[in-house]
Enzyme design. Sequence first.
Site, PDB file in Angstrom:
ATOM      1  CB  SER A  94      -0.885  -0.004   1.255  1.00 24.49           C
ATOM      2  OG  SER A  94      -1.563   1.226   1.423  1.00 24.49           O
TER       3      SER A  94
ATOM      4  CE1 TYR B 169      -5.111  -2.248   4.826  1.00 23.19           C
ATOM      5  CE2 TYR B 169      -4.358   0.017   4.606  1.00 23.19           C
ATOM      6  CZ  TYR B 169      -4.714  -1.188   4.031  1.00 23.19           C
ATOM      7  OH  TYR B 169      -4.666  -1.345   2.664  1.00 23.19           O
TER       8      TYR B 169
END
Length: 259
Positions: free
Chosen positions: A139, A152
């Site tokens: 990410s 996360y």
Amino acid sequence: MEPFVIITGASSGLGKELAIQLAAKQHNIILVARNEKSLLEVKMLIEEQYKVNVIVLPIDLSIAENALKLYDQVISLNVAISSLINNAGVGLYGEFKETSLEEELKMIELNISSLVALTKVFIQYFLKNGGGKIMNIASLLSFLPFPYFSVYSATKSFVLSFTETVAAELEGTNVAVLALCPGTIDTPFHSDKMWNTNAYQTNKPMPVEKVAIAGVKLLEKGKGKTIVGFNNWFISNLPRLTPDFIMIKIKKYLASQKK
């Protein structure tokens, strides 16, 4: 029979789009996710449109031991595997002191533990069977961990670090381990609160088709990592150029709710 590409988290979003685009290039696909009904819908769509073979394996990878059960299921199919895409993942937005510990522990199981287990067993499989590729979905937050996305962000930082170090270990072999690093993607992954952050408003979510195109290109290239989009590449490099005390303020502003 031609070999198969395994895609986890393939019932919707990026996983589904990767499956569609790879099928368009005549790859056979093994679809993995929890929701069997959704997987069967993707299977029907792909088989009707592209005339490739699609296998559905419903399983919950938020239970890490299921990763090894998935591997056993794949081996029992007695088909060749060319690639694994570790796409399955979940996110959670909110202040860490208030978010659900149960959800966060499941997130760690899915985003990290299952990914590590699948990467290990398929590296061993590929080394014994003529080579292969593993693409892990990291990410933008691997480079730029955000407040309110604490667990996360940490899982995605792990994914990138893990992927790059294992790739270095495997240099000179016939196994490639890759990292795709998208920013925000326009998929159902996001909650309403995520959509309302300053980050989502200032750096608009990217169409899932564009991210999948970048993923397919990276898989075909078989080397390194790809940060999808110039804006995301630029943002990922901000910490190298910006003092920490300023960077913390920037990240907190971007991760905060739009007023």
